[in-house]
Design a protein around this motif. Structure first.
Motif, PDB file in Angstrom:
ATOM      1  N   ASP A 132      -5.398  55.387  -7.058  1.00  0.00           N
ATOM      2  CA  ASP A 132      -5.473  56.675  -7.573  1.00  0.00           C
ATOM      3  C   ASP A 132      -6.577  56.853  -6.486  1.00  0.00           C
ATOM      4  N   LYS A 133      -6.742  57.302  -5.521  1.00  0.00           N
ATOM      5  CA  LYS A 133      -7.799  57.927  -4.829  1.00  0.00           C
ATOM      6  C   LYS A 133      -8.042  59.595  -6.092  1.00  0.00           C
ATOM      7  N   LYS A 134      -7.960  59.854  -6.889  1.00  0.00           N
ATOM      8  CA  LYS A 134      -8.258  60.850  -7.787  1.00  0.00           C
ATOM      9  C   LYS A 134      -9.312  60.207  -8.707  1.00  0.00           C
ATOM     10  N   GLN A 135      -8.737  58.790  -9.326  1.00  0.00           N
ATOM     11  CA  GLN A 135      -9.264  58.454  -9.636  1.00  0.00           C
ATOM     12  C   GLN A 135     -10.558  57.746  -9.152  1.00  0.00           C
ATOM     13  N   PRO A 136     -12.293  57.081 -10.036  1.00  0.00           N
ATOM     14  CA  PRO A 136     -12.849  56.631  -8.951  1.00  0.00           C
ATOM     15  C   PRO A 136     -12.879  55.027  -9.374  1.00  0.00           C
ATOM     16  N   SER A 137     -13.514  53.635  -8.180  1.00  0.00           N
ATOM     17  CA  SER A 137     -13.317  52.638  -9.223  1.00  0.00           C
ATOM     18  C   SER A 137     -15.011  52.587  -8.877  1.00  0.00           C
ATOM     19  N   PHE A 138     -14.855  51.701 -10.125  1.00  0.00           N
ATOM     20  CA  PHE A 138     -16.731  51.041 -10.591  1.00  0.00           C
ATOM     21  C   PHE A 138     -16.701  49.431 -10.094  1.00  0.00           C
ATOM     22  N   TYR A 139     -17.871  49.863  -9.444  1.00  0.00           N
ATOM     23  CA  TYR A 139     -18.423  48.447  -9.393  1.00  0.00           C
ATOM     24  C   TYR A 139     -19.697  47.863  -9.250  1.00  0.00           C
ATOM     25  N   VAL A 232     -28.043  44.954 -10.357  1.00  0.00           N
ATOM     26  CA  VAL A 232     -28.443  44.789 -11.736  1.00  0.00           C
ATOM     27  C   VAL A 232     -29.278  43.399 -11.891  1.00  0.00           C
ATOM     28  N   SER A 233     -30.533  43.826 -12.544  1.00  0.00           N
ATOM     29  CA  SER A 233     -31.030  42.734 -12.395  1.00  0.00           C
ATOM     30  C   SER A 233     -31.224  42.357 -14.383  1.00  0.00           C
ATOM     31  N   TYR A 234     -31.077  43.390 -15.375  1.00  0.00           N
ATOM     32  CA  TYR A 234     -31.538  41.988 -16.650  1.00  0.00           C
ATOM     33  C   TYR A 234     -29.947  43.776 -16.981  1.00  0.00           C
ATOM     34  N   ALA A 235     -29.807  42.956 -18.127  1.00  0.00           N
ATOM     35  CA  ALA A 235     -28.669  43.534 -18.737  1.00  0.00           C
ATOM     36  C   ALA A 235     -28.679  45.353 -18.982  1.00  0.00           C
ATOM     37  N   PHE A 236     -30.117  45.609 -18.941  1.00  0.00           N
ATOM     38  CA  PHE A 236     -30.370  46.870 -19.970  1.00  0.00           C
ATOM     39  C   PHE A 236     -30.777  48.028 -18.206  1.00  0.00           C
ATOM     40  N   ASP A 237     -30.341  47.419 -17.025  1.00  0.00           N
ATOM     41  CA  ASP A 237     -31.541  47.544 -15.626  1.00  0.00           C
ATOM     42  C   ASP A 237     -31.309  49.003 -15.447  1.00  0.00           C
ATOM     43  N   THR A 238     -32.038  49.980 -15.272  1.00  0.00           N
ATOM     44  CA  THR A 238     -31.780  51.584 -15.202  1.00  0.00           C
ATOM     45  C   THR A 238     -32.776  51.643 -13.930  1.00  0.00           C
ATOM     46  N   PRO A 239     -32.315  53.276 -13.100  1.00  0.00           N
ATOM     47  CA  PRO A 239     -31.349  53.799 -13.294  1.00  0.00           C
ATOM     48  C   PRO A 239     -29.724  52.445 -12.825  1.00  0.00           C
ATOM     49  N   SER A 240     -28.853  52.694 -13.382  1.00  0.00           N
ATOM     50  CA  SER A 240     -27.618  52.028 -13.338  1.00  0.00           C
ATOM     51  C   SER A 240     -27.335  51.598 -12.046  1.00  0.00           C
ATOM     52  N   PRO A 241     -27.163  50.910 -11.557  1.00  0.00           N
ATOM     53  CA  PRO A 241     -26.893  50.329 -10.784  1.00  0.00           C
ATOM     54  C   PRO A 241     -25.241  49.658  -9.547  1.00  0.00           C
ATOM     55  N   VAL A 242     -24.872  50.621 -10.933  1.00  0.00           N
ATOM     56  CA  VAL A 242     -22.908  51.009 -10.551  1.00  0.00           C
ATOM     57  C   VAL A 242     -22.816  51.886 -10.173  1.00  0.00           C
ATOM     58  N   VAL A 243     -21.684  51.847  -8.802  1.00  0.00           N
ATOM     59  CA  VAL A 243     -21.114  52.268  -8.339  1.00  0.00           C
ATOM     60  C   VAL A 243     -20.280  53.159  -8.356  1.00  0.00           C
ATOM     61  N   SER A 244     -19.686  54.785  -8.176  1.00  0.00           N
ATOM     62  CA  SER A 244     -18.623  54.956  -8.277  1.00  0.00           C
ATOM     63  C   SER A 244     -18.000  55.519  -7.241  1.00  0.00           C
ATOM     64  N   CYS A 245     -16.407  55.050  -6.530  1.00  0.00           N
ATOM     65  CA  CYS A 245     -16.379  55.089  -5.236  1.00  0.00           C
ATOM     66  C   CYS A 245     -14.727  55.731  -5.243  1.00  0.00           C
ATOM     67  N   SER A 246     -13.494  56.553  -4.591  1.00  0.00           N
ATOM     68  CA  SER A 246     -12.727  56.672  -4.542  1.00  0.00           C
ATOM     69  C   SER A 246     -11.968  56.281  -3.158  1.00  0.00           C
ATOM     70  N   SER A 247     -11.099  55.064  -3.571  1.00  0.00           N
ATOM     71  CA  SER A 247     -10.833  53.541  -2.546  1.00  0.00           C
ATOM     72  C   SER A 247      -9.917  53.198  -3.388  1.00  0.00           C
TER      73      SER A 247
END
Length: 266
Positions: A132-139, A232-247
């Motif tokens: 559902d492209k209304k719901q973003p994917s995360f990776y 992600v270089s370690y557990a609490f890497d900041t800013p978060s490298p997680v990508v939010s993308c609707s596809s």
């Protein structure tokens, strides 16, 4: 008798109606599948592997062979969560008796991992995807357990917002000796994270170091970050490298062109 037969016909017709309704309304996740394209731009074969998170199915039986230059599409349900990585230096021709068949990323010596998590160190693509492209994917791409290959991740068609680039340096060349994984020929085939190598709370961000305030980047995680700034270089890497993308289509490329300067059309 006639009443019973008519009732059976009506019951069967109702079943067909509901099945068709679910299919056309998108209730069956098998109809609403996502596509993940695995591309191998390495100058050698790889053996991609998948492992689902709890409650999700195994994709592509958990692993397969992919020659240099090869691309394979993996279908997934309408939502899926898990990890994908590449194994290198594998030989499945000789029985392993559960001993590693691959130099990196091995899963119990099997070609098809069937949900088994790979042996670190290995570069991990972690995904939670939605049809559902209304719901973003995360990776994201994680080096928390170490590195074996560079990888890029993007949507299809690619957009800059959804792109995780590859590395700017080959971590095998810059990996400190104490983190190196070496094969029988003496070649560096992977680089451990400090957590994996030393198993210390301060590197693994656990116990009294189990918060962003207490667990800070180390000299080792900084080396990973310099080589692969989008990961992600370690557990609490900041800013978060997680990508939010609707596809509903994604491309994972191992050994992307020119160590991170991959064109968006790839």
């Amino acid at each position: 008798m006639e009443i019973t037969m008519n009732f059976s016909r009506i019951s069967f017709a109702l079943q067909l109606f509901f099945i068709c309704h679910f299919i056309t309304s998108g209730k069956l996740r098998e109809v609403e599948g996502c596509s993940i394209y695995i591309s191998n731009k390495c100058p050698f074969p790889i053996w991609p592997a998948t492992a689902p998170n709890t409650g999700h199915p195994v994709l592509a039986n958990g692993g397969f062979y992919l020659p240099s230059g090869g691309i394979r599409r993996i279908g997934s349900p309408g939502d899926w969560s898990g990890r994908i990585w590449a194994r290198t230096g594998c030989n499945f021709d000789v029985p392993t008796n559960h001993k590693p068949a691959c130099e990196t990323g091995d899963c119990d010596g099997k070609l098809e991992c069937e949900g088994t998590i790979g042996l670190p160190p290995a570069t991990l693509v972690e995904m939670t995807i939605q049809y559902d492209k209304k719901q973003p994917s995360f990776y994201d791409v994680s080096l928390v357990d170490g590195y074996n290959l560079p990888v890029s991740v993007t949507n299809k068609p690619s957009t800059s917002k959804c792109l995780i680039r590859g590395c700017t340096q080959n971590m095998k060349d810059t990996c400190p000796p104490e983190l190196q994984v070496v094969n029988d020929e003496g070649q560096v085939v992977a680089c451990k994270s400090a957590c994996l190598a030393f198993n210390l709370d301060s590197f693994c961000c656990r116990n009294k170091y189990g918060s962003p305030e207490k667990c800070k980047p180390s000299v080792y995680s900084s080396l990973f970050k310099k080589a692969c700034p989008s990961y992600v270089s370690y557990a609490f890497d900041t800013p978060s490298p997680v990508v939010s993308c609707s596809s509903d289509q994604f491309v994972i490329t191992f050994c992307p062109d020119k160590w991170g300067t991959e064109h968006l059309s790839a």
